[in-house]
Scaffold this active site. Structure first.
Site, short mmCIF file in Angstrom:
data_model
loop_
_atom_site.label_atom_id
_atom_site.label_comp_id
_atom_site.label_asym_id
_atom_site.label_seq_id
_atom_site.Cartn_x
_atom_site.Cartn_y
_atom_site.Cartn_z
N LYS A 120 95.55 71.97 22.13
CA LYS A 120 96.59 72.28 21.38
C LYS A 120 97.94 72.19 22.06
O LYS A 120 98.92 71.90 21.27
CB LYS A 120 96.25 74.00 21.12
CG LYS A 120 95.24 74.48 20.50
CD LYS A 120 95.33 76.05 20.12
CE LYS A 120 94.07 76.72 19.97
NZ LYS A 120 93.19 76.21 18.66
N GLU A 204 102.91 81.23 22.39
CA GLU A 204 103.35 80.86 20.84
C GLU A 204 104.09 81.84 19.98
O GLU A 204 103.43 83.13 20.14
CB GLU A 204 101.94 80.28 20.12
CG GLU A 204 102.42 79.26 18.99
CD GLU A 204 101.11 78.73 18.32
OE1 GLU A 204 100.76 77.64 18.88
OE2 GLU A 204 100.48 79.70 17.66
N HIS A 239 90.67 86.12 13.35
CA HIS A 239 90.84 84.63 13.28
C HIS A 239 89.94 83.59 12.99
O HIS A 239 90.05 82.51 13.17
CB HIS A 239 91.84 84.32 14.61
CG HIS A 239 92.83 85.05 15.11
ND1 HIS A 239 94.06 85.42 14.52
CD2 HIS A 239 93.01 85.86 16.30
CE1 HIS A 239 94.69 86.46 14.98
NE2 HIS A 239 93.81 86.89 16.23
N ARG A 297 86.78 67.09 14.22
CA ARG A 297 85.31 67.10 13.91
C ARG A 297 85.48 67.32 12.29
O ARG A 297 86.21 67.53 11.62
CB ARG A 297 84.61 68.18 14.52
CG ARG A 297 85.46 69.35 14.20
CD ARG A 297 84.70 70.50 14.83
NE ARG A 297 85.51 71.84 14.97
CZ ARG A 297 85.66 72.84 14.06
NH1 ARG A 297 85.27 72.61 12.96
NH2 ARG A 297 86.25 73.76 14.36
P1 ADP Z 1 91.36 78.34 16.72
O1 ADP Z 1 91.60 77.05 17.60
O2 ADP Z 1 90.72 79.45 17.34
O3 ADP Z 1 91.01 78.00 15.31
P2 ADP Z 1 94.10 78.37 15.67
O4 ADP Z 1 95.30 77.98 16.52
O5 ADP Z 1 93.78 77.38 14.77
O6 ADP Z 1 92.88 78.58 16.71
O7 ADP Z 1 94.22 79.78 14.90
C1 ADP Z 1 93.23 80.59 14.30
C2 ADP Z 1 93.97 81.55 13.30
O8 ADP Z 1 94.80 82.50 14.22
C3 ADP Z 1 94.90 81.13 12.40
O9 ADP Z 1 94.42 80.73 11.27
C4 ADP Z 1 95.71 82.41 12.22
O10 ADP Z 1 95.15 83.12 11.50
C5 ADP Z 1 95.72 82.76 13.54
N1 ADP Z 1 97.26 82.56 14.27
C6 ADP Z 1 97.02 81.35 15.07
N2 ADP Z 1 98.32 81.01 15.56
C7 ADP Z 1 99.23 81.99 15.10
C8 ADP Z 1 100.60 82.29 14.89
N3 ADP Z 1 101.32 81.52 15.82
N4 ADP Z 1 100.86 83.34 14.43
C9 ADP Z 1 100.20 84.13 13.58
N5 ADP Z 1 98.80 83.97 13.46
C10 ADP Z 1 98.50 82.78 14.21
P1 ADP Z 2 86.25 75.77 10.98
O1 ADP Z 2 87.67 75.69 11.43
O2 ADP Z 2 85.73 74.32 10.95
O3 ADP Z 2 86.34 76.68 10.14
P2 ADP Z 2 85.84 77.64 13.04
O4 ADP Z 2 86.83 77.81 13.90
O5 ADP Z 2 85.38 78.59 12.12
O6 ADP Z 2 85.75 76.26 12.48
O7 ADP Z 2 84.40 77.41 14.19
C1 ADP Z 2 83.49 76.59 13.31
C2 ADP Z 2 82.19 76.74 14.24
O8 ADP Z 2 82.43 76.05 15.47
C3 ADP Z 2 81.84 78.22 14.58
O9 ADP Z 2 80.61 78.23 14.85
C4 ADP Z 2 82.68 78.56 15.88
O10 ADP Z 2 81.83 79.49 16.57
C5 ADP Z 2 82.29 76.99 16.47
N1 ADP Z 2 83.27 76.77 17.38
C6 ADP Z 2 84.76 76.32 17.07
N2 ADP Z 2 85.48 75.71 18.05
C7 ADP Z 2 84.72 75.80 18.88
C8 ADP Z 2 84.79 75.27 20.42
N3 ADP Z 2 85.92 74.87 20.79
N4 ADP Z 2 83.75 75.33 21.20
C9 ADP Z 2 82.62 75.56 20.69
N5 ADP Z 2 82.29 76.23 19.59
C10 ADP Z 2 83.28 76.18 18.90
MG MG Z 3 91.77 76.81 14.12
#
Ligand code: ADP
Ligand code: ADP
Ligand code: MG
Length: 506
Positions: A120, A204, A239, A297
């Protein structure tokens, strides 16, 4: 007949995504190899494959996360390529590299661009270079000492602690008070180290009421990059997305153009190839969008993009990995109608979303115009709690938003599942909710709508469950008795037979 693009592909995954990838491979005339853990030996992805080999073990670590086992099976049985699905090894640069070194095509990005974008912090640096706005954040930092405290003060509270390697909503902590910063960072570090083998965290700015809107991108190995519009994913729990739709109810054509260009710019800046998703947050108050992260992916919610654009993203992943040029042009991409997806989980929404396990005694999915079900389970299958509780995804398309939502609501009302508890009635309540219906929701929707997890399903749902319970219990001998398996095990905890009774639906 033209020879297929690959003779055999190994799908390094399980559940609905393994089935979905195999379906495309088979339609392309490609042989499929499935792999499976012991609890999955009779799962649909195994039955569907041309060949299937055991990974020997139960946990994800012993099986679907073991790089060596996948490579060995692929080599031994002549797989020319590996598709990683999502989750598990799909975002592992080590896996992508191991494939490369074994002379096997990895259906996804190169290890280098995956490592750059999967992190990230690094992906934000690339976005900044590409003049794409990002959520303000700190570099990777340690919990103790002045540094984190001063970054925190600069970013202003509340803020989020995030894992650089995070995914699936894990390794994230909201901090509202500076005195909680150190503890939150330490606990995020521990969670990230355990989940991703990488404990680095950063801070963040927290955006109070954001909408999560992401853009699908495709990039070939010859420098051609396009985006395939957006997916609105603001209905989340912890999230994690639960319901997604496209087009987003809030995107103006101008914002769509700007965000699509930003997604393409980040993809180019990373030298990225294959399918990916650029995730953004939109601050509705200011109308500003911010790049959040890139998922390197196939995304869980990719079918809604397929539904409105009439294409097969897995097919493009395979073609691009084989070196074919991407023949789609940006200006030809026009969406048709509206699509919505619901993630169906084995969990009890009325009991704090506790995971549910057991044998699926009845699985009776709906069908009808505009409906698609991507499912990884079958009736009679035993569902364990070893893996992610997602069972299937239901997708409804319609010529307009209202029709697709109506089709979804009806489909959810006609999807009886017995043997374990699912979130289907809860999904239906979300779809019916006035704020969802009028498109006015943000990522806090569920937190701000507690009533939705307190209601115990409508009268109609209760009647349906009762009718089915009565019908199933009088059904033939080959159906096992309620809550029991053929082996005469203990009754399954959280049996839907209880859900169908008065205790769960007062
Ligand atoms: P992940 O890798 O777990 O998907 P993300 O950075 O994509 O993490 O964030 C997942 C979710 O968490 C976002 O869709 C949002 O709902 C919340 N989120 C992430 N960053 C922020 C932020 N800076 N402010 C508010 N909500 C956030
Ligand atoms: P998407 O953004 O495709 O909706 P999610 O964040 O909801 O993805 O995650 C999709 C699937 O992959 C879930 O089953 C989650 O538990 C798994 N997942 C997401 N990120 C990772 C990671 N970095 N390592 C292992 N599993 C992950
Ligand atoms: Mg995400």
């Amino acid at each position: 007949m033209v020879s297929p693009i690959f003779s055999k592909v190994l799908v390094a995954n399980r559940g609905e995504i393994a089935v979905r990838v195999q379906q495309t491979l088979q339609a392309m005339g490609v042989g499929t190899i499935a792999v499976y853990s012991e609890p999955d030996s009779s799962a649909p992805h195994v039955a569907l494959a041309d060949e299937a080999y055991p990974l020997q073990g139960f946990t994800a670590e012993e099986t679907y996360l073991d790089i060596g086992k996948h490579i060995a099976i692929a080599r031994r049985h002549g797989a020319e390529a590996i598709h990683p699905g999502y989750g598990f090894l799909s975002e592992s640069p080590q896996f992508s590299r191991a494939c490369l070194e074994a002379g096997i095509v990895f259906i996804g990005p190169s290890p280098e661009s995956m490592a750059a974008l999967g992190d990230k912090v690094r992906s934000k640096e690339l976005a900044i270079q590409a003049a794409v706005p990002v959520v303000p954040s700190s570099p990777v930092c340690e919990p103790d000492g002045e540094e984190a405290a001063s970054f925190g003060a600069d970013l202003k509270y509340p803020l989020l602690v995030k894992a650089a390697a995070g995914g699936g909503g894990r390794g994230m902590r909201l901090v509202t008070d500076p005195k909680d910063l150190t503890l939150s960072m330490e606990s995020a570090q521990r969670e990230a180290a355990a989940a991703f083998g990488d404990g680095r965290v950063f801070l963040e700015s927290y955006i109070p009421r954001p909408r999560h809107v992401e853009f699908q991108v495709l990039a070939d190995n010859h420098g051609h990059v396009i985006h395939l519009m957006e997916r609105e994913c603001s209905i989340q729990r912890r999230h994690q997305k639960i319901i997604e739709e496209t087009p987003s109810p809030v995107l103006t054509p101008e914002l769509r153009r700007q965000m699509g260009q930003a997604a393409v710019a980040v993809t180019r800046a990373a030298g990225y190839q294959n399918a990916g998703t650029a995730e953004f947050l939109i601050d509705e108050e200011s109308g500003q969008f911010y790049f959040l992260e890139m998922n390197t992916r196939l995304q869980v919610e990719h079918p809604i993009t397929e539904a409105v654009l009439g294409l097969d993203l897995v097919e493009w992943q395979v073609r691009i990995a084989a070196g074919e040029p991407l023949t789609l042009e940006q200006e030809d991409q026009r969406t048709s109608g509206h699509a919505v997806e619901c993630r169906i989980y084995a969990e009890d929404p009325y009991n704090n979303f506790a995971p549910s396990a057991g044998k699926i005694t009845h699985w009776l999915p709906p069908s009808g115009p505009g409906l698609r079900l991507d499912s990884g389970v079958a009736q009679g299958q035993e569902i364990s709690t070893y893996y992610d509780p997602m069972l299937a995804k239901l997708i409804a398309w319609g010529p307009d938003r209202q029709t697709s939502l109506r089709r979804m609501e009806l489909a959810l009302s006609h999807f009886p599942v017995l043997g374990l508890v699912t979130n289907i009635p809860f999904l239906r309540e979300v779809i019916r909710h006035p704020h969802f219906q009028n498109g006015q929701y943000d990522t806090n929707f569920l937190e701000n709508t507690p009533a939705i997890t307190q209601s115990r399903g409508s009268e109609e749902t209760r009647q349906l469950a009762n009718a089915l319970a009565a019908w199933a219990s009088s059904a033939s001998d080959d159906v096992t008795s309620p809550g029991q398996t053929a082996g005469g095990r203990e009754p399954v905890h959280d049996s839907p037979w209880r859900a169908a009774g008065p205790r769960q639906f007062p």
